[in-house]
Design an enzyme around this catalytic site. Structure first.
Site, PDB file in Angstrom:
ATOM      1  N   VAL A 197      11.002  -6.754   9.713  1.00  0.00           N
ATOM      2  CA  VAL A 197      12.191  -5.908   9.892  1.00  0.00           C
ATOM      3  C   VAL A 197      11.906  -4.943  11.046  1.00  0.00           C
ATOM      4  O   VAL A 197      10.801  -4.388  11.137  1.00  0.00           O
ATOM      5  CB  VAL A 197      12.530  -5.127   8.600  1.00  0.00           C
ATOM      6  CG1 VAL A 197      13.753  -4.238   8.803  1.00  0.00           C
ATOM      7  CG2 VAL A 197      12.771  -6.099   7.448  1.00  0.00           C
TER       8      VAL A 197
ATOM      9  N   MET B 129       0.848  -1.201   0.000  1.00  0.00           N
ATOM     10  CA  MET B 129       0.000   0.000   0.000  1.00  0.00           C
ATOM     11  C   MET B 129       0.885   1.254   0.000  1.00  0.00           C
ATOM     12  O   MET B 129       0.426   2.353   0.324  1.00  0.00           O
ATOM     13  CB  MET B 129      -0.940  -0.006   1.202  1.00  0.00           C
ATOM     14  CG  MET B 129      -1.910  -1.189   1.168  1.00  0.00           C
ATOM     15  SD  MET B 129      -3.454  -0.908   2.026  1.00  0.00           S
ATOM     16  CE  MET B 129      -2.895  -0.603   3.685  1.00  0.00           C
TER      17      MET B 129
ATOM     18  N   ASP C   6       2.322  -8.898   9.264  1.00  0.00           N
ATOM     19  CA  ASP C   6       0.874  -9.133   9.156  1.00  0.00           C
ATOM     20  C   ASP C   6       0.641 -10.638   9.042  1.00  0.00           C
ATOM     21  O   ASP C   6       0.225 -11.152   8.004  1.00  0.00           O
ATOM     22  CB  ASP C   6       0.312  -8.408   7.933  1.00  0.00           C
ATOM     23  CG  ASP C   6       0.430  -6.905   8.072  1.00  0.00           C
ATOM     24  OD1 ASP C   6      -0.314  -6.330   8.866  1.00  0.00           O
ATOM     25  OD2 ASP C   6       1.303  -6.321   7.412  1.00  0.00           O
TER      26      ASP C   6
ATOM     27  N   HIS D 220       9.285  -3.444   3.379  1.00  0.00           N
ATOM     28  CA  HIS D 220       8.855  -3.701   1.993  1.00  0.00           C
ATOM     29  C   HIS D 220      10.056  -4.085   1.121  1.00  0.00           C
ATOM     30  O   HIS D 220       9.969  -4.970   0.278  1.00  0.00           O
ATOM     31  CB  HIS D 220       8.215  -2.446   1.381  1.00  0.00           C
ATOM     32  CG  HIS D 220       6.952  -2.004   2.062  1.00  0.00           C
ATOM     33  ND1 HIS D 220       6.873  -0.852   2.815  1.00  0.00           N
ATOM     34  CD2 HIS D 220       5.723  -2.559   2.099  1.00  0.00           C
ATOM     35  CE1 HIS D 220       5.649  -0.707   3.271  1.00  0.00           C
ATOM     36  NE2 HIS D 220       4.920  -1.729   2.864  1.00  0.00           N
TER      37      HIS D 220
ATOM     38  N   ARG E 259       2.530   2.864   9.321  1.00  0.00           N
ATOM     39  CA  ARG E 259       1.770   3.631  10.317  1.00  0.00           C
ATOM     40  C   ARG E 259       2.650   4.168  11.450  1.00  0.00           C
ATOM     41  O   ARG E 259       2.163   4.960  12.264  1.00  0.00           O
ATOM     42  CB  ARG E 259       0.642   2.771  10.896  1.00  0.00           C
ATOM     43  CG  ARG E 259      -0.506   2.543   9.912  1.00  0.00           C
ATOM     44  CD  ARG E 259      -1.646   1.790  10.546  1.00  0.00           C
ATOM     45  NE  ARG E 259      -2.843   1.794   9.723  1.00  0.00           N
ATOM     46  CZ  ARG E 259      -3.245   0.773   8.941  1.00  0.00           C
ATOM     47  NH1 ARG E 259      -2.531  -0.339   8.878  1.00  0.00           N
ATOM     48  NH2 ARG E 259      -4.349   0.873   8.239  1.00  0.00           N
TER      49      ARG E 259
HETATM   50  O1  PAF Z   1      -0.185  -5.670   3.695  1.00  0.00           O
HETATM   51  C1  PAF Z   1      -0.585  -4.781   2.921  1.00  0.00           C
HETATM   52  O2  PAF Z   1       0.105  -3.784   2.649  1.00  0.00           O
HETATM   53  C2  PAF Z   1      -1.973  -4.905   2.290  1.00  0.00           C
HETATM   54  O3  PAF Z   1      -2.850  -5.515   3.165  1.00  0.00           O
HETATM   55  C3  PAF Z   1      -1.948  -5.629   0.941  1.00  0.00           C
HETATM   56  C4  PAF Z   1      -1.490  -7.062   1.071  1.00  0.00           C
HETATM   57  C5  PAF Z   1      -1.019  -4.884  -0.028  1.00  0.00           C
HETATM   58  C6  PAF Z   1      -3.356  -5.645   0.346  1.00  0.00           C
HETATM   59  O4  PAF Z   1      -3.859  -4.372   0.182  1.00  0.00           O
END
Ligand code: PAF
Length: 284
Positions: free
Chosen positions: A176, A30, A150, A37, A187
């Site tokens: 990380v 996102m 997550d 990431h 966030r």
């Molecule tokens: O983890 C995230 O950033 C979001 O939940 C995802 C997997 C990109 C789906 O919108």
């Protein structure tokens, strides 16, 4: 790095890479990228030759009182970070592209989504699975990488791949952390003044759980009590749940083992944070 807003252009690019014999790695995000990431991109690079990253703040996975409108966004910075980390194609669709007028079909998750994050955020996982399924259909990846941060989301997506016979390799990449243990999250930008200090309670409580496990503790309720005593030292923290759960279904367990997932969700002011460990792996 190529950038696409149109699914047709993305598909054509992916088809050309596949025709050249390349394996397609995919990292959905996102945006507001951080090292977490980028570690997903590194993991994808180790398993594929052509790496696609999507950036899409998915409205479907936000509840009516959640932070969709203020979710942090900085496409220019994301572009630079994605390029530097080795992304080959960035897909940045609009809301209208992903959910054109009249779109109504959803992926509804099962039992595993009913507890913890699913209970705290009704509809959240249906929103996540729906957008992820759409992105998988657009990208047609060979391998996808998701963050352990997550964990319940990752387990549900892995379950969706199995349940729907999707031939995609699935990789969960370790969380990380900052040097002091705070799990990286887009966030974290919300954490102003003393809130960041309070946010450390999550990784400290998880470290306490790992310490109990290493000392030979097997009782989930005693591990939970030890974690609660850590949270008590952080007066501004509102704990939402401490999950001590089996790693496939996220069902709570009474007796832990090295694979037990310990997950926490807590609020600092208006900011909601989550974190987790696999007990035998500790906070790493
Ligand atoms: O983890 C995230 O950033 C979001 O939940 C995802 C997997 C990109 C789906 O919108």
């Amino acid at each position: 790095m190529e950038e696409f807003t149109s699914p047709d252009q993305l598909r054509a690019w992916v088809r050309a890479r596949r025709d050249e014999g390349q394996r397609i790695g995919f990292v959905p995000t996102m945006g507001f990228l951080h090292e977490g990431h980028l570690s997903l991109v590194t993991a994808a690079r180790q398993r594929g030759e052509a790496i696609v990253m999507s950036i899409f703040v998915n409205p479907l996975q936000f509840g009516p009182n959640e932070d969709l409108s203020r979710y942090p966004r900085d496409l220019e910075r994301d572009r630079a970070l994605a390029q530097r980390s080795g992304v080959d194609a960035l897909f940045v669709p609009s809301v209208e592209t992903m959910y054109p007028h009249g779109s109504e079909t959803r992926i509804i998750p099962g039992e595993t989504a009913s507890r913890w994050e699913g209970a705290a955020r009704p509809g959240h996982f249906a929103g996540v699975l729906t957008v992820v399924a759409k992105l998988f259909n657009l990208v047609v990846p060979d391998v996808v990488c998701f963050g352990q941060k997550d964990m319940q989301q990752a387990l549900l997506i892995r379950r969706m791949l199995r349940d729907l016979d999707w031939p995609i390799d699935f990789v969960i990449v370790p969380t990380v952390r900052e040097a002091d243990g705070l799990a990286l999250s887009s966030r974290n930008v919300y954490l102003k003044n003393g809130a960041r200090e309070q946010a450390l309670s999550l990784s400290r409580a998880l470290a306490k759980a790992a310490e109990c496990w290493l000392a030979g503790e097997k009782s989930a309720s005693r591990i939970r009590s030890a974690m609660e005593s850590v949270f008590h030292m952080f007066p501004a923290i509102g704990v939402e749940y401490i999950a001590i759960a089996e790693p496939e279904s996220m069902q709570p367990v009474d007796t832990v083992d090295a694979w037990t997932v310990v997950a926490v969700a807590a609020r600092v002011g208006t900011t909601r944070l989550i974190d987790n460990i696999v007990l035998g792996q500790g906070v790493r």
